[in-house]
Structures are given as C-alpha cells and as structure tokens.
Design a protein around this motif. Sequence first.
Motif, PDB file in Angstrom:
ATOM      1  N   GLN A 107      -5.797   3.683  13.453  1.00 11.88           N
ATOM      2  CA  GLN A 107      -6.795   4.706  13.735  1.00 11.88           C
ATOM      3  C   GLN A 107      -6.797   5.805  12.683  1.00 11.88           C
ATOM      4  O   GLN A 107      -5.749   6.187  12.165  1.00 11.88           O
ATOM      5  CB  GLN A 107      -6.545   5.310  15.114  1.00 11.88           C
ATOM      6  CG  GLN A 107      -6.755   4.333  16.258  1.00 11.88           C
ATOM      7  CD  GLN A 107      -6.664   5.010  17.610  1.00 11.88           C
ATOM      8  OE1 GLN A 107      -6.716   6.220  17.718  1.00 11.88           O
ATOM      9  NE2 GLN A 107      -6.529   4.207  18.651  1.00 11.88           N
ATOM     10  N   VAL A 108      -8.000   6.309  12.412  1.00 16.45           N
ATOM     11  CA  VAL A 108      -8.157   7.422  11.490  1.00 16.45           C
ATOM     12  C   VAL A 108      -7.925   8.743  12.230  1.00 16.45           C
ATOM     13  O   VAL A 108      -7.334   9.679  11.697  1.00 16.45           O
ATOM     14  CB  VAL A 108      -9.548   7.397  10.840  1.00 16.45           C
ATOM     15  CG1 VAL A 108      -9.769   8.638   9.980  1.00 16.45           C
ATOM     16  CG2 VAL A 108      -9.720   6.133  10.005  1.00 16.45           C
ATOM     17  N   THR A 112      -6.648   8.722   5.623  1.00 20.42           N
ATOM     18  CA  THR A 112      -5.357   8.728   6.300  1.00 20.42           C
ATOM     19  C   THR A 112      -5.493   8.031   7.649  1.00 20.42           C
ATOM     20  O   THR A 112      -6.407   8.326   8.412  1.00 20.42           O
ATOM     21  CB  THR A 112      -4.853  10.169   6.523  1.00 20.42           C
ATOM     22  OG1 THR A 112      -4.847  10.862   5.283  1.00 20.42           O
ATOM     23  CG2 THR A 112      -3.451  10.170   7.116  1.00 20.42           C
ATOM     24  N   ARG A 113      -4.575   7.103   7.909  1.00 22.03           N
ATOM     25  CA  ARG A 113      -4.552   6.378   9.178  1.00 22.03           C
ATOM     26  C   ARG A 113      -3.161   6.471   9.784  1.00 22.03           C
ATOM     27  O   ARG A 113      -2.175   6.643   9.066  1.00 22.03           O
ATOM     28  CB  ARG A 113      -4.917   4.896   8.967  1.00 22.03           C
ATOM     29  CG  ARG A 113      -6.317   4.684   8.417  1.00 22.03           C
ATOM     30  CD  ARG A 113      -6.567   3.232   8.049  1.00 22.03           C
ATOM     31  NE  ARG A 113      -7.893   3.047   7.494  1.00 22.03           N
ATOM     32  CZ  ARG A 113      -8.975   2.758   8.206  1.00 22.03           C
ATOM     33  NH1 ARG A 113      -8.861   2.584   9.522  1.00 22.03           N
ATOM     34  NH2 ARG A 113     -10.150   2.616   7.632  1.00 22.03           N
ATOM     35  N   ARG A 114      -3.087   6.353  11.092  1.00 19.62           N
ATOM     36  CA  ARG A 114      -1.791   6.430  11.763  1.00 19.62           C
ATOM     37  C   ARG A 114      -1.431   5.089  12.391  1.00 19.62           C
ATOM     38  O   ARG A 114      -2.304   4.320  12.808  1.00 19.62           O
ATOM     39  CB  ARG A 114      -1.809   7.510  12.846  1.00 19.62           C
ATOM     40  CG  ARG A 114      -2.791   7.277  13.998  1.00 19.62           C
ATOM     41  CD  ARG A 114      -2.744   8.436  14.966  1.00 19.62           C
ATOM     42  NE  ARG A 114      -3.758   8.339  16.009  1.00 19.62           N
ATOM     43  CZ  ARG A 114      -3.564   7.760  17.193  1.00 19.62           C
ATOM     44  NH1 ARG A 114      -2.387   7.217  17.476  1.00 19.62           N
ATOM     45  NH2 ARG A 114      -4.537   7.719  18.097  1.00 19.62           N
ATOM     46  N   GLY A 115      -0.145   4.815  12.412  1.00 13.90           N
ATOM     47  CA  GLY A 115       0.313   3.564  13.016  1.00 13.90           C
ATOM     48  C   GLY A 115       1.690   3.741  13.632  1.00 13.90           C
ATOM     49  O   GLY A 115       2.436   4.656  13.296  1.00 13.90           O
ATOM     50  N   ARG A 116       2.013   2.848  14.561  1.00 14.09           N
ATOM     51  CA  ARG A 116       3.336   2.864  15.187  1.00 14.09           C
ATOM     52  C   ARG A 116       3.708   1.430  15.572  1.00 14.09           C
ATOM     53  O   ARG A 116       2.850   0.537  15.631  1.00 14.09           O
ATOM     54  CB  ARG A 116       3.352   3.768  16.425  1.00 14.09           C
ATOM     55  CG  ARG A 116       2.424   3.324  17.552  1.00 14.09           C
ATOM     56  CD  ARG A 116       2.672   4.108  18.843  1.00 14.09           C
ATOM     57  NE  ARG A 116       2.412   5.521  18.698  1.00 14.09           N
ATOM     58  CZ  ARG A 116       1.302   6.123  19.096  1.00 14.09           C
ATOM     59  NH1 ARG A 116       0.335   5.409  19.659  1.00 14.09           N
ATOM     60  NH2 ARG A 116       1.135   7.409  18.931  1.00 14.09           N
ATOM     61  N   GLY A 124      -4.270  14.664   8.889  1.00 12.11           N
ATOM     62  CA  GLY A 124      -4.803  13.518   8.160  1.00 12.11           C
ATOM     63  C   GLY A 124      -5.745  13.933   7.040  1.00 12.11           C
ATOM     64  O   GLY A 124      -5.669  13.420   5.916  1.00 12.11           O
ATOM     65  N   LYS A 125      -6.643  14.866   7.331  1.00 10.47           N
ATOM     66  CA  LYS A 125      -7.562  15.363   6.300  1.00 10.47           C
ATOM     67  C   LYS A 125      -6.790  16.078   5.197  1.00 10.47           C
ATOM     68  O   LYS A 125      -7.060  15.870   3.994  1.00 10.47           O
ATOM     69  CB  LYS A 125      -8.566  16.327   6.942  1.00 10.47           C
ATOM     70  CG  LYS A 125      -9.542  16.963   5.962  1.00 10.47           C
ATOM     71  CD  LYS A 125     -10.548  15.962   5.441  1.00 10.47           C
ATOM     72  CE  LYS A 125     -11.627  16.636   4.615  1.00 10.47           C
ATOM     73  NZ  LYS A 125     -12.625  15.673   4.101  1.00 10.47           N
ATOM     74  N   ALA A 126      -5.820  16.914   5.590  1.00 17.09           N
ATOM     75  CA  ALA A 126      -5.042  17.652   4.595  1.00 17.09           C
ATOM     76  C   ALA A 126      -4.222  16.710   3.726  1.00 17.09           C
ATOM     77  O   ALA A 126      -4.040  16.966   2.530  1.00 17.09           O
ATOM     78  CB  ALA A 126      -4.145  18.674   5.289  1.00 17.09           C
ATOM     79  N   LEU A 169      -3.804   6.103   2.998  1.00 14.67           N
ATOM     80  CA  LEU A 169      -2.525   6.754   3.277  1.00 14.67           C
ATOM     81  C   LEU A 169      -2.174   6.480   4.735  1.00 14.67           C
ATOM     82  O   LEU A 169      -2.934   6.852   5.634  1.00 14.67           O
ATOM     83  CB  LEU A 169      -2.625   8.256   3.036  1.00 14.67           C
ATOM     84  CG  LEU A 169      -2.831   8.692   1.586  1.00 14.67           C
ATOM     85  CD1 LEU A 169      -3.261  10.162   1.524  1.00 14.67           C
ATOM     86  CD2 LEU A 169      -1.554   8.481   0.772  1.00 14.67           C
ATOM     87  N   LEU A 170      -1.068   5.820   4.962  1.00 15.84           N
ATOM     88  CA  LEU A 170      -0.660   5.460   6.320  1.00 15.84           C
ATOM     89  C   LEU A 170       0.485   6.357   6.758  1.00 15.84           C
ATOM     90  O   LEU A 170       1.480   6.498   6.054  1.00 15.84           O
ATOM     91  CB  LEU A 170      -0.226   3.990   6.381  1.00 15.84           C
ATOM     92  CG  LEU A 170      -1.188   2.963   5.757  1.00 15.84           C
ATOM     93  CD1 LEU A 170      -0.669   1.544   6.011  1.00 15.84           C
ATOM     94  CD2 LEU A 170      -2.604   3.133   6.282  1.00 15.84           C
TER      95      LEU A 170
END
Length: 259
Positions: free
Chosen positions: A139-140, A94-98, A172-174, A40-41
């Motif tokens: 990044q996670v 879940t990972r985040r990006g920009r 992210g965990k949720a 999930l991004l």
Amino acid sequence: MTGEVLAPLRARYAYWLGLDDDEVLVDREEAAGDIRALQLLLRMERDRPPSWHTALAMAATGSAAICLDPRSEPDGEWYEAVRDYCAGHIRKVTRRGRGAQWEATAVLPGITMTDGDTEVRALVPGRVQDLDKRVAKLQVGGTDVEPDEVAARPADNALLIYLPPAPIMTLGKAMAQTGHAGMIAAALLAGDQPRLQAWLDAGLPSAVRRATVDQWTELARATADDGRAWTGERLLAVRDAGFTEVAPGTITAIARAGW
C-alpha cells in the motif's frame, strides 16, 4: 566517472528550479508508458514502528546509493534502467509492507538498509506500468508515524536535509522528497569526483531535520537562484511536481552538503 548515469539530472536541475508553477504543470506531463519511478519500501510491522528520522535519512541514502552503485555504471546490470529513469522525471513512490509481503520483495534488485526496527528498501527504478506484482501489492497510504526524538548530531560529512515547517507531509511523501534530495546531491557531486568519493567512502550518510520558520525562510532565500546556491554554499532544493499532498512547484526539502 562515478555517477555518470546522473548526468541528465545534473543538467536539468537548475532548469527545473527555474520553472514557474504553471510551467511545472506542463513539464510534469508524460505519456503513461513513459512514467518511471523508484520505489521506496518501508517496513511497518504492527509491533515495531520505524523511526521517523531514520526512515527519512535512509530514503536519501538509498536513492543516492542506487545511482552510484557499480551496477548502475555503463555495462552494469542496472545501467539501462537507471539511465532511462535519470533521463526523465525522478518520481519516487513510498510503499509500506510487513510480514510475508515484505519478505517477498527481498529478492528484487535494489538496496536494503536496516537500523534497529527501521528497514527501507530502495528498488531499481522502472516503468510504473511494469511494476512487479510483489511491489504493487504494497500500500501507498498509511505510511505515517509520529516523529521520534532527533538523533545525535549528524556526521560532519552527512547530507543534512531540512523539511519545511509547513506543509506537514506524511512520512511516505517526505521520504520521496528526501530521496530526491539524496539523488540530486549525488548528481551534483558527480561533477566533483573527490567530494563524491569522500561521501561514498563514508557510506553516503544523510540526516533529516524539520526546519523552524526562521531556518526555512533563510534557506529558501539562499536557494532561490536557480541552482547557483550549490556552487556557493553547497545548498540544493527539491521542487515537487504536486501530484499528491502539496501544490505544484512547492519546495519540499532543502539540503546542505556537509563537506
């Protein structure tokens, strides 16, 4: 049958709820080469934070949508990947990006959801050891944002997901937990095609709330029956394997189907 690929998850659901905490530890073990996950991004631009409520709902909708997509049906291009994932543990990361890193993932197979400043991508699951480098760069950690104002009353046909008052999980965990809830709902509804089709026709709407202590106590009591709550009250529970943030066996989300 729509959602045929989810049959192993539907068969496993009550078994997983019935394990004690020690059995969860044993059950969760897998050989490294067998570990699969759905990524999930979450888009997190510095000047445009996502909505907490919207991101959580999108994780649920997107996880269900991947498994109910025509491409996940037999002979579809996603079928083998989703089938193999559903046959085992339904891990989600879940990972985040920009910026450019976020844009680079747009070509990967999956579903992108957008609502205002909130964007979430649910990618077709696969082996963790074969993770695309464009995803591995994301990044996670650092996925947390403050909860925003609760959205309007959810649609009557929405999957309403409650998070526990404690422990408080990062966004992210949720998102991984609401993603599980959406996918489990799709699996259970695959045994009731008219209701599943009604949810599909509505766009697989989901909504998320943090439960009060009293609400959570009541919901937990209602779902402590190894899966029978679904038949009676259309309630389902998500039980976490406990790799991060929570203890093994923790109930991390409880959802009620709105139809």
